[in-house]
Design an enzyme around this catalytic site. Sequence first.
Site, PDB file in Angstrom:
ATOM      1  N   LYS A  69      -2.391   6.527  28.577  1.00  0.00           N
ATOM      2  CA  LYS A  69      -2.761   8.730  29.278  1.00  0.00           C
ATOM      3  C   LYS A  69      -4.378   8.548  29.295  1.00  0.00           C
ATOM      4  O   LYS A  69      -4.557   8.440  29.898  1.00  0.00           O
ATOM      5  CB  LYS A  69      -1.634   8.997  29.659  1.00  0.00           C
ATOM      6  CG  LYS A  69      -0.881   8.832  29.759  1.00  0.00           C
ATOM      7  CD  LYS A  69       0.692   9.414  29.709  1.00  0.00           C
ATOM      8  CE  LYS A  69       2.435   9.115  30.001  1.00  0.00           C
ATOM      9  NZ  LYS A  69       3.331   9.960  29.527  1.00  0.00           N
ATOM     10  N   GLN A 125       5.093  14.337  25.434  1.00  0.00           N
ATOM     11  CA  GLN A 125       5.337  13.340  25.556  1.00  0.00           C
ATOM     12  C   GLN A 125       7.076  13.554  25.141  1.00  0.00           C
ATOM     13  O   GLN A 125       7.110  13.697  23.723  1.00  0.00           O
ATOM     14  CB  GLN A 125       4.402  12.010  24.544  1.00  0.00           C
ATOM     15  CG  GLN A 125       4.911  10.574  24.866  1.00  0.00           C
ATOM     16  CD  GLN A 125       5.110  10.329  26.333  1.00  0.00           C
ATOM     17  OE1 GLN A 125       4.008  10.724  26.918  1.00  0.00           O
ATOM     18  NE2 GLN A 125       5.935   9.469  26.820  1.00  0.00           N
ATOM     19  N   ASP A 172       3.908  16.933  34.922  1.00  0.00           N
ATOM     20  CA  ASP A 172       4.307  16.631  34.093  1.00  0.00           C
ATOM     21  C   ASP A 172       5.270  16.471  34.952  1.00  0.00           C
ATOM     22  O   ASP A 172       6.065  15.649  35.112  1.00  0.00           O
ATOM     23  CB  ASP A 172       4.979  16.000  32.691  1.00  0.00           C
ATOM     24  CG  ASP A 172       5.091  14.538  32.354  1.00  0.00           C
ATOM     25  OD1 ASP A 172       4.499  13.448  33.091  1.00  0.00           O
ATOM     26  OD2 ASP A 172       4.740  14.781  30.884  1.00  0.00           O
TER      27      ASP A 172
END
Length: 292
Positions: free
Chosen positions: A53, A97, A120
């Site tokens: 990412k 994450q 996200d």
Amino acid sequence: MAHIIDGAAIAAAIRDEVKADVARFREAHGIAPGLATVLIGDNPASAAYVRNKRKTCEELGLTSFGYELPATTTQEEAVALVRELAGRPDVHGILVQLPLPAHINDQVVLAAVPLEKDVDGFHPSNMGRLGLKGREPSFAPCTPKGCIELLDRSGIPIAGKRAVVLGRSAIVGLPVALMLLARDATVTVCHSKTSDLAGVTRQADILIAAIGKPRFVTADMVKPGCIVIDVGINRVPDSTRKSGSRLVGDVDYEGVSPVAGAITPVPGGVGPMTIAMLMQNTLIAARRLVGE
Ligand code: NDP
């Protein structure tokens, strides 16, 4: 033989669009869209995802701020970092994450991400809004959004179609089902307790497989002409490869391709879309935060 939905090419086109828009944004505002990544613990797969990412941010001209915390980090420390990032004007998107170490409640940490920086789409309010008519989430989660984008960019209609989703996880199955419903598909969600699974999947015009079981979906489970989106990423042994293994999806690609109307390969299907959607969401966050 099925049309192959080339996720790698579609994701590359989206990355090019984002790159051009990021350059315009930087020109206009003198600052790059910024993504903060928070990695806690030493899960090698998570570390690889975050690396990827951050690398993509660099390629597209976004700034990435990487935070790597040890597995001993407390929940309070994780929340404190997210709150600090929430207040920073150069951070437009915050990505925590998953999975987090077991002693940290991920819902508490995700809830600390402000909605306008939740690129996200995992904040409980954003997840909830996915299912509420007329209440758009500020961001949709990246992998489900990538699945819908693959359908849209392949000219595959969703409204009125019978969609079957295999899997009900908070990351893929459930949100993609809600997004298909919002797009007026008739949606059935299957899980490990579903009886007569093949009988259900055979009704699908659009089949999304997200269960994490290698080549689980076989030709006899698929209606001729069905559009098959394979989210699964599974590593299986392969003695012909130097690495000794290879990646396969949740769908038996060789068996299902002759039956399906269109199908995504693994790798090169949904996988590259996830990061492309994250980059797009971060650019959207930055634009909104400067009032564009
Ligand atoms: P989870 O393990 O969180 O969820 C799996 C789901 O599949 C559960 O809902 C489970 O049911 C259901 N399931 C498991 N076995 C069966 C079965 N035999 N029949 C029917 N349903 C079953 O997985 P994720 O959603 O996180 O991931 C799914 C796959 O997608 C994985 O291969 C993962 O690697 C991949 N993935 C790919 C991404 C990408 O970028 N392309 C991103 C995220 C994930 P129950 O709820 O009853 O347990």
